[in-house]
Design an enzyme around this catalytic site. Structure first.
Site, PDB file in Angstrom:
ATOM      1  N   HIS A   1     -58.680 -29.505  -8.370  1.00  0.00           N
ATOM      2  CA  HIS A   1     -58.590 -29.693  -6.920  1.00  0.00           C
ATOM      3  C   HIS A   1     -57.338 -30.496  -6.614  1.00  0.00           C
ATOM      4  CE1 HIS A   1     -60.408 -33.440  -8.270  1.00  0.00           C
ATOM      5  NE2 HIS A   1     -60.186 -33.987  -7.090  1.00  0.00           N
TER       6      HIS A   1
ATOM      7  N   ASP B   1     -54.800 -37.910  -8.075  1.00  0.00           N
ATOM      8  CA  ASP B   1     -55.078 -38.309  -9.453  1.00  0.00           C
ATOM      9  C   ASP B   1     -55.241 -37.099 -10.374  1.00  0.00           C
ATOM     10  OD1 ASP B   1     -57.381 -37.977  -7.855  1.00  0.00           O
ATOM     11  OD2 ASP B   1     -58.644 -39.102  -9.232  1.00  0.00           O
ATOM     12  N   HIS B   2     -55.344 -35.902  -9.792  1.00  0.00           N
ATOM     13  CA  HIS B   2     -55.504 -34.686 -10.592  1.00  0.00           C
ATOM     14  C   HIS B   2     -54.279 -33.776 -10.555  1.00  0.00           C
ATOM     15  CE1 HIS B   2     -59.912 -35.133 -11.372  1.00  0.00           C
ATOM     16  NE2 HIS B   2     -59.750 -35.982 -10.357  1.00  0.00           N
TER      17      HIS B   2
ATOM     18  N   HIS C   1     -66.860 -31.507  -3.496  1.00  0.00           N
ATOM     19  CA  HIS C   1     -66.121 -32.777  -3.534  1.00  0.00           C
ATOM     20  C   HIS C   1     -65.525 -33.037  -2.152  1.00  0.00           C
ATOM     21  CE1 HIS C   1     -64.114 -36.166  -5.270  1.00  0.00           C
ATOM     22  NE2 HIS C   1     -62.896 -35.670  -5.082  1.00  0.00           N
TER      23      HIS C   1
ATOM     24  N   ASP D   1     -63.903 -33.161 -10.162  1.00  0.00           N
ATOM     25  CA  ASP D   1     -64.585 -34.144  -9.310  1.00  0.00           C
ATOM     26  C   ASP D   1     -65.648 -33.429  -8.497  1.00  0.00           C
ATOM     27  OD1 ASP D   1     -62.883 -36.007 -10.290  1.00  0.00           O
ATOM     28  OD2 ASP D   1     -62.042 -36.612  -8.366  1.00  0.00           O
TER      29      ASP D   1
ATOM     30  N   HIS E   1     -63.508 -39.613 -16.325  1.00  0.00           N
ATOM     31  CA  HIS E   1     -63.203 -39.869 -14.914  1.00  0.00           C
ATOM     32  C   HIS E   1     -64.126 -40.978 -14.389  1.00  0.00           C
ATOM     33  CE1 HIS E   1     -62.714 -39.286 -10.581  1.00  0.00           C
ATOM     34  NE2 HIS E   1     -61.603 -38.638 -10.845  1.00  0.00           N
TER      35      HIS E   1
END
Length: 319
Positions: free
Chosen positions: A101, A105-106, A191, A214, A284
């Site tokens: 997604h 942070d990803h 999410h 997430d 995570h």
């Protein structure tokens, strides 16, 4: 299969090379002649923190699955290229990148991973997969770094980077891609407010590995992970939430987001049990930096709800 105990994980600590048990897939292959043994997949947790802020004890979210010396990267948190080098992987081995997604942070180093790989030794096509606007992101990243790219093409004789990156946008669950090493399937997870968000399942020659991305508890994820050998799942320690939130200026909004969008230790244990996965790997972590929680805190919070092999993830842990 021997279950991992609390004593085992305390003994293993941060330098775990793998959970102290022989997985079923390894035992099965060990009994076969070398000519019949399946290629072994390697799962390496490149970064296990949750959230976009840099942490002193964990790198940003990323994983890599390696089959036949081919690397499949899932998520690209800050520093993913360096984490691959620390894992002793060649950047030229990257063939596919998957984003779960579009939270920073990803995806913060999605473009940087490919640029730095190209500046090192990557000289062949990489297919990337993720939600829209992946194609636009790719084009804008190339435009942002156009000066550097043109300079290195002229000065170092490198091939045009734009010809090596082929983005594929996905908006629904189902088969994503398949090659000689893996079959990759996706499922929509929840999410909020980010849509779409995905979990991925990698069916390798020797075992199946699911990466949750997430998500709050998701029946789509349970279905995707049914009978999987390994489930890498995000996790949130609810009792520590208030201490974490107290350090944030936007405490009320952050609290609402975390509670609505992530999975607690109890929930992740129940999800793994319902899906019947053989090994549950926690990653995570929320909180992932402050307050610092020891491995046994995470382990003990999940164990009552899941009786299989339970691993508390660490950066560069290989399973």
């Amino acid at each position: 299969m021997q279950h991992m105990t609390r004593r085992n994980i305390l003994r293993a600590g941060a330098t775990l090379a793998a959970a102290p048990f022989l997985p079923a897939w390894a035992a099965d292959d060990a009994a076969k002649p070398a000519s019949e043994a399946k290629p072994k997949s390697r799962l390496i947790l490149l970064g296990t923190a949750g959230g976009p802020t840099p942490k002193p004890n964990r790198a940003a979210p990323a994983q890599v699955i390696v089959v036949n010396n081919t690397s499949y990267v899932i998520d690209c948190g800050n520093g993913v290229a360096r984490q691959m080098i620390l894992a002793k992987l060649k950047l030229a081995s990257i063939r596919n990148v998957f984003l779960t997604h579009h939270h920073s942070d990803h995806n913060a180093d999605y473009g940087n991973l490919l640029l730095l790989a190209w500046a090192t030794d990557l000289a062949r096509r990489v297919d990337t997969y993720g939600p829209p606007p992946l194609a636009e992101m790719t084009a804008q990243f190339l435009a942002l770094n156009d000066y550097d790219i043109r300079t290195r093409i002229a000065d170092e004789g490198r091939p045009p980077l734009k010809d090596l990156i082929v983005p594929h946008e996905i908006s629904a669950g189902g088969l994503v891609m398949q090659d000689d090493n893996v079959k990759v399937s996706a499922a929509l997870v929840e999410h909020p407010p980010v849509e779409p968000a995905f979990a991925y399942r990698f069916d390798c020659p020797d075992r199946s590995i699911v990466i949750s991305g997430d998500t709050r508890p998701s029946q789509n994820l349970v279905k995707l992970a049914q009978g999987a050998d390994v489930l890498v799942h995000e996790v949130m320690h609810l009792p520590s939430l208030e201490q974490l939130i107290a350090t944030e200026p936007n405490a009320k909004t952050l609290r609402e987001h975390l509670l609505a969008s992530h999975t607690t230790t109890e929930q992740v244990g129940r999800i793994a049990t319902e899906a019947g996965v053989k090994t549950l790997v926690l990653s995570h972590f929320v909180p992932g930096g402050y307050p610092f929680l020891k491995d046994e805190v995470w382990f003990d919070a999940v164990r009552p709800y899941y009786s299989g092999n339970l691993v508390v993830g660490h950066d560069l842990l290989e399973l």
